[in-house]
Design a protein around this motif. Structure first.
Motif, short mmCIF file in Angstrom:
data_model
loop_
_atom_site.label_atom_id
_atom_site.label_comp_id
_atom_site.label_asym_id
_atom_site.label_seq_id
_atom_site.Cartn_x
_atom_site.Cartn_y
_atom_site.Cartn_z
N ARG A 209 4.40 -5.48 6.94
CA ARG A 209 3.08 -5.86 6.39
C ARG A 209 2.78 -5.13 5.09
O ARG A 209 2.38 -5.75 4.09
N LEU A 210 2.98 -3.81 5.08
CA LEU A 210 2.62 -3.02 3.91
C LEU A 210 3.55 -3.30 2.73
O LEU A 210 3.10 -3.43 1.59
N ALA A 211 4.85 -3.38 2.99
CA ALA A 211 5.78 -3.67 1.90
C ALA A 211 5.54 -5.08 1.35
O ALA A 211 5.66 -5.32 0.15
N GLY A 212 5.19 -6.00 2.24
CA GLY A 212 4.94 -7.36 1.82
C GLY A 212 3.79 -7.47 0.83
O GLY A 212 3.78 -8.38 -0.02
N ARG A 213 2.84 -6.56 0.91
CA ARG A 213 1.73 -6.56 -0.05
C ARG A 213 2.23 -6.37 -1.48
O ARG A 213 1.58 -6.78 -2.43
N HIS A 214 3.38 -5.73 -1.61
CA HIS A 214 3.93 -5.44 -2.92
C HIS A 214 5.17 -6.28 -3.21
O HIS A 214 6.00 -5.93 -4.05
N GLY A 215 5.29 -7.39 -2.49
CA GLY A 215 6.36 -8.34 -2.77
C GLY A 215 7.73 -7.92 -2.28
O GLY A 215 8.74 -8.47 -2.73
N VAL A 216 7.79 -6.96 -1.37
CA VAL A 216 9.08 -6.47 -0.86
C VAL A 216 9.31 -7.03 0.53
O VAL A 216 8.50 -6.83 1.44
N ARG A 217 10.41 -7.73 0.72
CA ARG A 217 10.78 -8.29 2.02
C ARG A 217 12.03 -7.58 2.54
O ARG A 217 13.00 -7.41 1.80
N LEU A 218 11.98 -7.17 3.79
CA LEU A 218 13.14 -6.52 4.38
C LEU A 218 14.28 -7.52 4.53
O LEU A 218 14.04 -8.72 4.69
N GLU A 219 15.51 -7.03 4.47
CA GLU A 219 16.68 -7.91 4.50
C GLU A 219 17.55 -7.63 5.71
O GLU A 219 17.59 -6.51 6.23
N SER A 220 18.27 -8.66 6.14
CA SER A 220 19.24 -8.51 7.22
C SER A 220 20.28 -7.46 6.82
O SER A 220 20.75 -7.44 5.69
N GLY A 221 20.59 -6.57 7.76
CA GLY A 221 21.56 -5.51 7.49
C GLY A 221 20.94 -4.24 6.96
O GLY A 221 21.63 -3.22 6.84
N TRP A 222 19.65 -4.26 6.64
CA TRP A 222 18.98 -3.06 6.16
C TRP A 222 18.70 -2.09 7.30
O TRP A 222 18.57 -2.48 8.46
N VAL A 223 18.60 -0.83 6.93
CA VAL A 223 18.18 0.23 7.84
C VAL A 223 16.67 0.41 7.69
O VAL A 223 16.12 0.30 6.60
#
Length: 257
Positions: A209-223
């Motif tokens: 939610r918080l990262a999404g506010r700044h246009g950041v989307r988590l990716e498959s394979g990320w830690v």
């Protein structure tokens, strides 16, 4: 009215990290607010990417009352992880490469797909491939490890290094597992995964939610580092540090002399 110099602030923080030299807090002097501080964080991490590093995940900060009290702020925050920050399990770090390094026990998730904000906890196992015990090494670039909320956000939430123990399938419950932080074989901190927003799975939802506010989307394979289960302790030269998380196992690192 001219706003804060985002690139200039990022350069100051980057130079402080590169030279292991503490600097004064910047927010009050520069007029940084929370949103602008995340812009500084992005510029700061971009400097690392331009040197050849790559993004490998996100981390949460201040997800426990102990951490909030320890640093004197009161809002959950997030930061970015790069491949250069990762230390092999059982590996060594040079404490002189940091200003005032501290270590804390965490829970790490390996993402299999991007969860949706607010996704039911029951769907969690289909989004997360595995879970592991972890250690985060934090190192504020500010003098005396003191900062305001915008200061620490701009400083990429004090991110410095991290260790991840063996990955394992996600157990049925993660909300009240015992956690120990050992230094040289002695217990330095005792806690529970309940300290991480009541359940580490909630930290993932907050991070999305918080990262999404700044246009950041988590990716498959990320830690994804869910946050500390205890207060952090200073990392001394020569110390051997081990995090123990019930049902998940251990992660460790050594500090060179």
């Amino acid at each position: 009215m001219i706003g804060p110099d985002i690139a200039g602030i990022a350069d100051k923080l980057g130079a402080a990290a590169d030279t292991a030299t503490a600097i004064p807090q910047l927010a009050a002097e520069t007029g940084l607010d929370v949103d602008t501080a995340y812009g500084v964080q992005a510029a700061l991490v971009q400097r690392r990417l331009e040197r050849g590093e790559r993004l490998v995940g996100l981390k949460m900060g201040l997800t426990s009352r102990a951490k909030m009290a320890q640093v004197g702020v009161d809002e959950v925050i997030w930061g970015r992880l790069t491949d250069a920050m990762r230390v092999p399990d059982g590996g060594a770090v040079n404490p002189t490469a940091y200003i005032h390094p501290r270590v804390e026990p965490e829970v790490a998730f390996l993402l299999d797909r991007l969860p949706e904000p607010g996704e039911p906890v029951g769907d969690f196992a289909t989004a997360v491939r595995a879970v592991a015990p972890a250690i985060e090494l934090i190192d504020s670039r500010y003098a005396d490890f003191r900062f305001s909320l915008p200061d620490v956000i701009a400083d990429n939430t004090s991110a410095a290094a991290f260790v991840i123990g063996p990955w394992s399938p996600v157990p049925a419950g993660l909300d009240n597992l015992g956690v120990l932080l050992e230094v040289d074989g002695r217990v330095a901190q005792v806690g529970s995964t309940a300290a991480i927003l009541g359940d580490p799975r909630r930290a993932l939802d907050e991070g999305i939610r918080l990262a999404g506010r700044h246009g950041v989307r988590l990716e498959s394979g990320w830690v994804f580092l869910a946050g500390a289960a205890t207060a952090a302790v200073p990392l001394r030269p020569g110390a051997h540090v081990r995090a123990v998380v019930e049902k998940l196992g251990t992660a460790s690192l050594r500090a060179s002399l």
